[in-house]
Design an enzyme around this catalytic site. Structure first.
Site, PDB file in Angstrom:
ATOM      1  N   ARG A 111       0.859  -1.190   0.000  1.00  0.00           N
ATOM      2  CA  ARG A 111       0.000   0.000   0.000  1.00  0.00           C
ATOM      3  C   ARG A 111       0.894   1.238   0.000  1.00  0.00           C
ATOM      4  O   ARG A 111       1.782   1.363   0.843  1.00  0.00           O
ATOM      5  CB  ARG A 111      -0.901   0.053   1.229  1.00  0.00           C
ATOM      6  CG  ARG A 111      -1.447   1.461   1.445  1.00  0.00           C
ATOM      7  CD  ARG A 111      -2.508   1.582   2.472  1.00  0.00           C
ATOM      8  NE  ARG A 111      -3.733   0.970   2.016  1.00  0.00           N
ATOM      9  CZ  ARG A 111      -4.937   1.279   2.514  1.00  0.00           C
ATOM     10  NH1 ARG A 111      -5.063   2.189   3.447  1.00  0.00           N
ATOM     11  NH2 ARG A 111      -6.010   0.665   2.067  1.00  0.00           N
ATOM     12  N   HIS A 138      -7.358   0.726  -6.327  1.00  0.00           N
ATOM     13  CA  HIS A 138      -7.577   0.034  -5.043  1.00  0.00           C
ATOM     14  C   HIS A 138      -8.320  -1.279  -5.315  1.00  0.00           C
ATOM     15  O   HIS A 138      -9.452  -1.483  -4.876  1.00  0.00           O
ATOM     16  CB  HIS A 138      -8.377   0.941  -4.105  1.00  0.00           C
ATOM     17  CG  HIS A 138      -8.364   0.517  -2.666  1.00  0.00           C
ATOM     18  ND1 HIS A 138      -7.589  -0.532  -2.189  1.00  0.00           N
ATOM     19  CD2 HIS A 138      -9.034   1.000  -1.587  1.00  0.00           C
ATOM     20  CE1 HIS A 138      -7.791  -0.652  -0.893  1.00  0.00           C
ATOM     21  NE2 HIS A 138      -8.654   0.256  -0.499  1.00  0.00           N
ATOM     22  N   GLN A 141     -10.045  -3.623  -2.608  1.00  0.00           N
ATOM     23  CA  GLN A 141     -11.305  -3.070  -2.094  1.00  0.00           C
ATOM     24  C   GLN A 141     -12.484  -3.515  -2.954  1.00  0.00           C
ATOM     25  O   GLN A 141     -13.553  -3.876  -2.455  1.00  0.00           O
ATOM     26  CB  GLN A 141     -11.218  -1.528  -2.097  1.00  0.00           C
ATOM     27  CG  GLN A 141     -12.516  -0.836  -1.710  1.00  0.00           C
ATOM     28  CD  GLN A 141     -12.886  -1.065  -0.261  1.00  0.00           C
ATOM     29  OE1 GLN A 141     -12.056  -0.898   0.625  1.00  0.00           O
ATOM     30  NE2 GLN A 141     -14.130  -1.455   0.009  1.00  0.00           N
ATOM     31  N   ASP A 234     -16.936   7.695  -1.373  1.00  0.00           N
ATOM     32  CA  ASP A 234     -15.612   7.600  -0.748  1.00  0.00           C
ATOM     33  C   ASP A 234     -15.282   8.998  -0.221  1.00  0.00           C
ATOM     34  O   ASP A 234     -15.958   9.978  -0.580  1.00  0.00           O
ATOM     35  CB  ASP A 234     -14.585   7.140  -1.813  1.00  0.00           C
ATOM     36  CG  ASP A 234     -13.181   6.941  -1.256  1.00  0.00           C
ATOM     37  OD1 ASP A 234     -13.020   6.916  -0.019  1.00  0.00           O
ATOM     38  OD2 ASP A 234     -12.235   6.815  -2.068  1.00  0.00           O
ATOM     39  N   CYS A 277     -16.155   2.486   1.097  1.00  0.00           N
ATOM     40  CA  CYS A 277     -14.963   1.681   1.404  1.00  0.00           C
ATOM     41  C   CYS A 277     -14.474   1.904   2.830  1.00  0.00           C
ATOM     42  O   CYS A 277     -13.803   1.045   3.389  1.00  0.00           O
ATOM     43  CB  CYS A 277     -13.856   1.992   0.400  1.00  0.00           C
ATOM     44  SG  CYS A 277     -13.469   3.755   0.293  1.00  0.00           S
ATOM     45  N   ARG A 316     -13.486  -7.316   3.282  1.00  0.00           N
ATOM     46  CA  ARG A 316     -12.092  -7.079   2.902  1.00  0.00           C
ATOM     47  C   ARG A 316     -11.238  -8.287   3.296  1.00  0.00           C
ATOM     48  O   ARG A 316     -10.346  -8.712   2.570  1.00  0.00           O
ATOM     49  CB  ARG A 316     -11.530  -5.821   3.594  1.00  0.00           C
ATOM     50  CG  ARG A 316     -12.163  -4.500   3.214  1.00  0.00           C
ATOM     51  CD  ARG A 316     -12.024  -4.183   1.740  1.00  0.00           C
ATOM     52  NE  ARG A 316     -10.652  -4.353   1.272  1.00  0.00           N
ATOM     53  CZ  ARG A 316      -9.651  -3.498   1.512  1.00  0.00           C
ATOM     54  NH1 ARG A 316      -9.871  -2.377   2.173  1.00  0.00           N
ATOM     55  NH2 ARG A 316      -8.421  -3.720   1.065  1.00  0.00           N
TER      56      ARG A 316
HETATM   57  N1   CP Z   1     -11.033   0.713   2.780  1.00  0.00           N
HETATM   58  C1   CP Z   1      -9.741   0.684   3.156  1.00  0.00           C
HETATM   59  O1   CP Z   1      -8.842   0.458   2.347  1.00  0.00           O
HETATM   60  O2   CP Z   1      -9.547   0.928   4.470  1.00  0.00           O
HETATM   61  P1   CP Z   1      -8.142   1.136   5.187  1.00  0.00           P
HETATM   62  O3   CP Z   1      -7.576   2.445   4.659  1.00  0.00           O
HETATM   63  O4   CP Z   1      -8.481   1.200   6.646  1.00  0.00           O
HETATM   64  O5   CP Z   1      -7.251  -0.014   4.857  1.00  0.00           O
HETATM   65  N1  NVA Z   2      -9.634   7.184  -1.725  1.00  0.00           N
HETATM   66  C1  NVA Z   2      -9.269   6.876  -0.361  1.00  0.00           C
HETATM   67  C2  NVA Z   2      -9.506   5.436  -0.079  1.00  0.00           C
HETATM   68  C3  NVA Z   2      -9.214   5.008   1.327  1.00  0.00           C
HETATM   69  C4  NVA Z   2      -9.482   3.558   1.563  1.00  0.00           C
HETATM   70  C5  NVA Z   2      -7.811   7.235  -0.133  1.00  0.00           C
HETATM   71  O1  NVA Z   2      -6.986   6.951  -1.008  1.00  0.00           O
HETATM   72  O2  NVA Z   2      -7.503   7.808   0.896  1.00  0.00           O
END
Ligand code: CP
Ligand code: NVA
Length: 334
Positions: A111, A138, A141, A234, A277, A316
């Site tokens: 990530r 992502h 997700q 989101d 998400c 998830r």
């Molecule tokens: N939805 C998601 O990716 O959550 P986190 O940022 O908590 O991993």
């Molecule tokens: N679009 C958001 C998703 C978080 C799970 C971000 O990148 O912060």
């Protein structure tokens, strides 16, 4: 007995395009089977003696903990490598770190910021690499989102999902591709300033057409949501874009998912579901939203019976488990 398509062994998930449409739905079905088995109290050993590295440049609650629980549930081990804990990308190039970690681990979930880092890890590590969020996409997700839609509707082909908000962020990009591949009609409802990449929209529309489905971009919320079976939103400001906060609040206020918008679907009280998400700004109870109150979703929608956000969060874990198991699991270990 859990079984899966052997063609999934050793596969990366860099973007939604890494799996065929059928393989993507097979992963969702595998996640449903793994959940059913866990719910029945049966523990497996499919990841016995498998070690997974979790390289995180950005924060996470769901993704990080889903990986740890998924691995442990099946007898495996997931090691969190955060920020400056390792030399990754600071004192050692991604290419060199990939070759080292690939000698030690059976798989790597990343990530962070650049999509290119996922590509480099996949190219050089020699083990399956899973994208746990980048600035552009992502995909893990979206597997959970599709699983949640399957739980809600059974057959999801031909349903209509409307994504409201920042139309060009990582979740919007991957969701558009995931819906197209699943034959879900997808509408991205966003202001002109935040439009998705037209090339990506064209590619998704082509894929959707294979299933008799459509992909559309629309700026008028009431028009976009008419007939929607699912509303999805989101955060308005993704990780790493905090400098844009004031501008995003101004642009996206009219795109909040609230009860008026839910009513405009014509399906409130019917089969409408709400997805997010997470994390979400639905009240003033966080550091970020203490002065603004609810942002992308009103509190009554977030807490409504038709909100499936916590099923989605749980999913998830099941979908990440399906990815790990199918790529590096031992089918004989049960
Ligand atoms: N939805 C998601 O990716 O959550 P986190 O940022 O908590 O991993
Ligand atoms: N679009 C958001 C998703 C978080 C799970 C971000 O990148 O912060």
């Amino acid at each position: 007995m859990i079984s899966w398509n052997p063609a999934l062994r050793g596969r990366h998930l860099r973007t939604m395009s890494d799996f065929s449409d059928e393989e993507m739905m097979e992963l969702v079905d595998l996640a449903l089977a793994l959940k059913a088995r866990k719910d029945a109290g049966v523990r497996g050993d499919l990841l016995r003696r498998r070690n997974i590295a979790l390289i995180f440049e950005k924060s996470s609650t769901r993704t990080r903990n889903s990986c740890v629980v998924a691995a442990q549930d099946e007898g495996g081990n997931a090691q969190y490598l955060g920020g400056h804990d390792t030399h990754f990308g600071h004192k050692e190039s991604v290419k060199d770190s990939a070759r080292v970690l690939g000698r030690l681990y059976d798989g790597i979930l990343f990530r962070g910021y650049k999509q290119d880092t996922v590509e480099q890890l996949a190219k050089w590590s020699g083990v399956p690499v899973w994208n746990g969020l980048t600035d552009e996409s992502h995909p893990t997700q979206i597997l959970a989102d599709l699983m949640t839609l399957r739980q809600a509707f059974g057959d999801i082909r031909g349903k209509k999902l409307v994504y409201m908000g920042d139309g060009r962020n990582n979740v919007a990009n991957s969701l558009m591709m995931g819906c197209a591949k699943a034959g879900v009609n997808y509408v991205n409802c966003t202001p002109g300033e935040l439009l998705p990449d037209p090339a990506l929209v064209a590619r998704a529309a082509e894929i959707a057409a294979r299933h008799g489905a459509t992909v559309a971009v629309e700026s008028d919320p009431a028009a976009a949501v008419r007939g929607a079976n699912a509303l999805y939103t989101d955060v308005w400001v993704s990780m790493g874009e905090e400098a844009k906060t004031a501008e995003r609040l101004r642009l996206l206020r009219p795109y909040q998912v609230n009860m008026d918008l839910c009513r405009a679907t014509g399906n409130l009280g019917g089969e409408l579901v709400f997805l997010h998400c997470l994390p979400a700004f639905h009240d003033d109870q966080t550091e970020v939203s203490k002065d603004t109150g609810a942002q992308e979703v009103s509190d009554d929608v977030f807490e409504a019976p038709f909100s499936r956000v916590f099923d989605e969060a749980e999913n998830r874990m099941h979908t990440i488990k399906a990815l790990f198991v199918s790529a590096i699991g031992d089918p004989a270990a049960g």
